[in-house]
Design an enzyme around this catalytic site. Structure first.
Site, PDB file in Angstrom:
ATOM      1  N   ARG A  54       1.341   4.343  -2.211  1.00 40.90           N
ATOM      2  CA  ARG A  54       0.452   4.766  -3.298  1.00 40.90           C
ATOM      3  C   ARG A  54      -1.034   4.578  -2.969  1.00 40.90           C
ATOM      4  O   ARG A  54      -1.840   5.498  -3.118  1.00 40.90           O
ATOM      5  CB  ARG A  54       0.767   3.969  -4.587  1.00 40.90           C
ATOM      6  CG  ARG A  54       1.946   4.484  -5.353  1.00 40.90           C
ATOM      7  CD  ARG A  54       2.649   3.315  -6.044  1.00 40.90           C
ATOM      8  NE  ARG A  54       3.389   2.600  -5.010  1.00 40.90           N
ATOM      9  CZ  ARG A  54       4.654   2.865  -4.692  1.00 40.90           C
ATOM     10  NH1 ARG A  54       5.316   3.714  -5.412  1.00 40.90           N
ATOM     11  NH2 ARG A  54       5.255   2.257  -3.683  1.00 40.90           N
ATOM     12  N   THR A  55      -1.404   3.365  -2.561  1.00 41.01           N
ATOM     13  CA  THR A  55      -2.834   3.065  -2.408  1.00 41.01           C
ATOM     14  C   THR A  55      -3.437   3.914  -1.289  1.00 41.01           C
ATOM     15  O   THR A  55      -4.492   4.532  -1.455  1.00 41.01           O
ATOM     16  CB  THR A  55      -3.021   1.564  -2.118  1.00 41.01           C
ATOM     17  OG1 THR A  55      -2.290   0.830  -3.098  1.00 41.01           O
ATOM     18  CG2 THR A  55      -4.480   1.167  -2.165  1.00 41.01           C
ATOM     19  N   LYS A  82      -2.350  -4.109  21.304  1.00 40.28           N
ATOM     20  CA  LYS A  82      -2.711  -4.625  22.637  1.00 40.28           C
ATOM     21  C   LYS A  82      -3.549  -5.880  22.519  1.00 40.28           C
ATOM     22  O   LYS A  82      -4.127  -6.344  23.501  1.00 40.28           O
ATOM     23  CB  LYS A  82      -3.501  -3.565  23.406  1.00 40.28           C
ATOM     24  CG  LYS A  82      -2.764  -2.264  23.627  1.00 40.28           C
ATOM     25  CD  LYS A  82      -3.718  -1.273  24.316  1.00 40.28           C
ATOM     26  CE  LYS A  82      -3.182   0.136  24.276  1.00 40.28           C
ATOM     27  NZ  LYS A  82      -4.233   1.124  24.556  1.00 40.28           N
ATOM     28  N   ARG A 104      -6.439  -2.928   3.644  1.00 41.12           N
ATOM     29  CA  ARG A 104      -5.306  -3.732   3.142  1.00 41.12           C
ATOM     30  C   ARG A 104      -4.864  -4.654   4.264  1.00 41.12           C
ATOM     31  O   ARG A 104      -4.715  -4.210   5.418  1.00 41.12           O
ATOM     32  CB  ARG A 104      -4.141  -2.852   2.698  1.00 41.12           C
ATOM     33  CG  ARG A 104      -2.900  -3.694   2.401  1.00 41.12           C
ATOM     34  CD  ARG A 104      -1.785  -2.928   1.761  1.00 41.12           C
ATOM     35  NE  ARG A 104      -2.112  -2.554   0.394  1.00 41.12           N
ATOM     36  CZ  ARG A 104      -1.232  -2.044  -0.452  1.00 41.12           C
ATOM     37  NH1 ARG A 104       0.010  -1.836  -0.079  1.00 41.12           N
ATOM     38  NH2 ARG A 104      -1.591  -1.726  -1.688  1.00 41.12           N
ATOM     39  N   HIS A 132      -6.042  -6.988  -5.932  1.00 39.38           N
ATOM     40  CA  HIS A 132      -5.801  -5.557  -5.730  1.00 39.38           C
ATOM     41  C   HIS A 132      -6.614  -4.849  -6.820  1.00 39.38           C
ATOM     42  O   HIS A 132      -6.070  -4.339  -7.797  1.00 39.38           O
ATOM     43  CB  HIS A 132      -4.310  -5.265  -5.862  1.00 39.38           C
ATOM     44  CG  HIS A 132      -3.866  -3.924  -5.356  1.00 39.38           C
ATOM     45  ND1 HIS A 132      -4.744  -2.911  -5.020  1.00 39.38           N
ATOM     46  CD2 HIS A 132      -2.621  -3.411  -5.145  1.00 39.38           C
ATOM     47  CE1 HIS A 132      -4.057  -1.852  -4.611  1.00 39.38           C
ATOM     48  NE2 HIS A 132      -2.764  -2.132  -4.677  1.00 39.38           N
TER      49      HIS A 132
HETATM   50  N1   CP Z   1       1.004  -0.454  -6.033  1.00 37.94           N
HETATM   51  C1   CP Z   1       0.752  -0.401  -4.714  1.00 37.94           C
HETATM   52  O1   CP Z   1      -0.190  -1.016  -4.206  1.00 37.94           O
HETATM   53  O2   CP Z   1       1.627   0.374  -4.016  1.00 37.94           O
HETATM   54  P1   CP Z   1       1.585   0.596  -2.421  1.00 37.94           P
HETATM   55  O3   CP Z   1       1.968  -0.713  -1.779  1.00 37.94           O
HETATM   56  O4   CP Z   1       2.585   1.701  -2.162  1.00 37.94           O
HETATM   57  O5   CP Z   1       0.180   0.988  -2.055  1.00 37.94           O
END
Ligand code: CP
Length: 311
Positions: A54-55, A82, A104, A132
């Site tokens: 999603r993100t 590497k 992330r 988040h």
């Molecule tokens: N909700 C969310 O962060 O989903 P993803 O891990 O798929 O990005």
């Protein structure tokens, strides 16, 4: 605002501003050609050291709808394999000319480190158990869309709070906007101390459900659990899962949320996830417009917003 690392960076006014901007980008997203030239010439890179559907995809879609160029970094096919460090990776990507980095990482704090090294705008796309922020923004937007406001609304966040960055950002954002939050979980899935958290806690989900406007289910994050915190998943579902029977305890206007990915049959029954009052798909849809608003807020200018022309 140079970066978006935490919901706390925004404060109430900053959250309101992003949610107002999101209204404009929802309108853009509904057009036959959902694209505007607002970020033409800018480059947005997704620097994901941890899995995401999603993100990552919604940031990339958001950047493209704003006419920015996008670059995608995948650890499995990168020189990180590497032994290249995060700092050298960031400097290498920046040397190619980027304006924003969406990051992330499985470790808390990495987006702050990158912001310290980088001259680009850094957006936290999820760091460890910590934060988040764009998930919290899209959750606030979805609640406002369905319920009008968060002020005075009662929200139960249910499940693996201990390992959840979504819970930490949501608690900050929901309470800043006036909601009352109850965490519902077995003691082993709550943080060791809730000191400083503006919440109450319960382990009696059946008592809480009839009183709430929103039930927000968290994924059981088995990949972040280093020890056995539950006798079994079956027992968790029996005590805390939103089963069809429990969903009937909710008021007629209450909504069901989940950040995804869902474990259907564990924290949420498969049938409950598809009920009309489950807004999980709306959350994903709104995620694109919210991320357009965040990218625009960091990289765009107000004059471009006045006439969001077609690209
Ligand atoms: N909700 C969310 O962060 O989903 P993803 O891990 O798929 O990005």
């Amino acid at each position: 605002m140079n970066h978006l690392l935490s919901v706390a960076d925004l404060g109430v006014d900053g959250i309101d501003e992003i949610l107002r901007l999101t209204d404009s980008f929802v309108e853009v997203s509904e057009r036959a050609i959902p694209k505007v030239p607002a970020l033409r010439g800018k480059t947005v890179v997704s620097l994901f050291f941890e899995e995401s559907t999603r993100t990552r995809l919604s940031f990339e879609t958001a950047a493209k709808r704003l006419s920015a160029d996008t670059m995608t970094f995948s650890v499995s096919t990168s020189s990180v394999k590497k032994g290249e460090s995060i700092r050298d990776t960031v400097q290498t990507i920046e040397a190619m000319g980027v304006d924003a980095i969406v990051v992330r990482h499985a470790s808390a704090g990495v987006p702050w480190q990158i912001a310290g090294w980088s001259s680009s705008a850094v957006i936290n796309g999820g760091d460890g158990w910590h934060e988040h922020p764009t998930q919290a923004l899209l959750d606030c937007y979805t609640i406002r869309q369905r319920l009008g406001s968060l002020d005075g609304k009662r929200v139960a966040i249910v499940g693996d709070v201990k390992h959840s960055r979504v819970a930490r950002s949501d608690v900050l954002a929901f309470t800043m906007l006036g909601a009352e939050v109850t965490l519902v979980a077995p003691p082993t899935l709550l943080p060791p101390s809730l000191e400083g958290w503006p919440v109450t806690a319960s382990n009696e989900i059946d008592e809480i459900l009839p009183k709430v406007d929103v039930v927000y289910l968290l994924r059981m994050q088995r990949e972040r659990q280093s020890e056995a915190l539950l006798p079994s998943l079956r027992e968790y579902t029996a005590r805390f899962g939103l089963t069809q029977r429990r969903a009937q305890l909710l008021g007629p206007d209450a909504i069901v949320m989940h950040p995804g990915p869902m474990n259907r049959g564990v924290e949420i029954a498969a049938e409950v996830a598809d009920l009309p009052n489950a807004v999980i798909v709306d959350q994903v849809r709104n995620g694109v417009a919210v991320r357009m608003a965040v990218l625009f807020r960091l990289l765009g200018s107000g004059s471009q917003l006045e006439g969001l022309e077609h690209g």
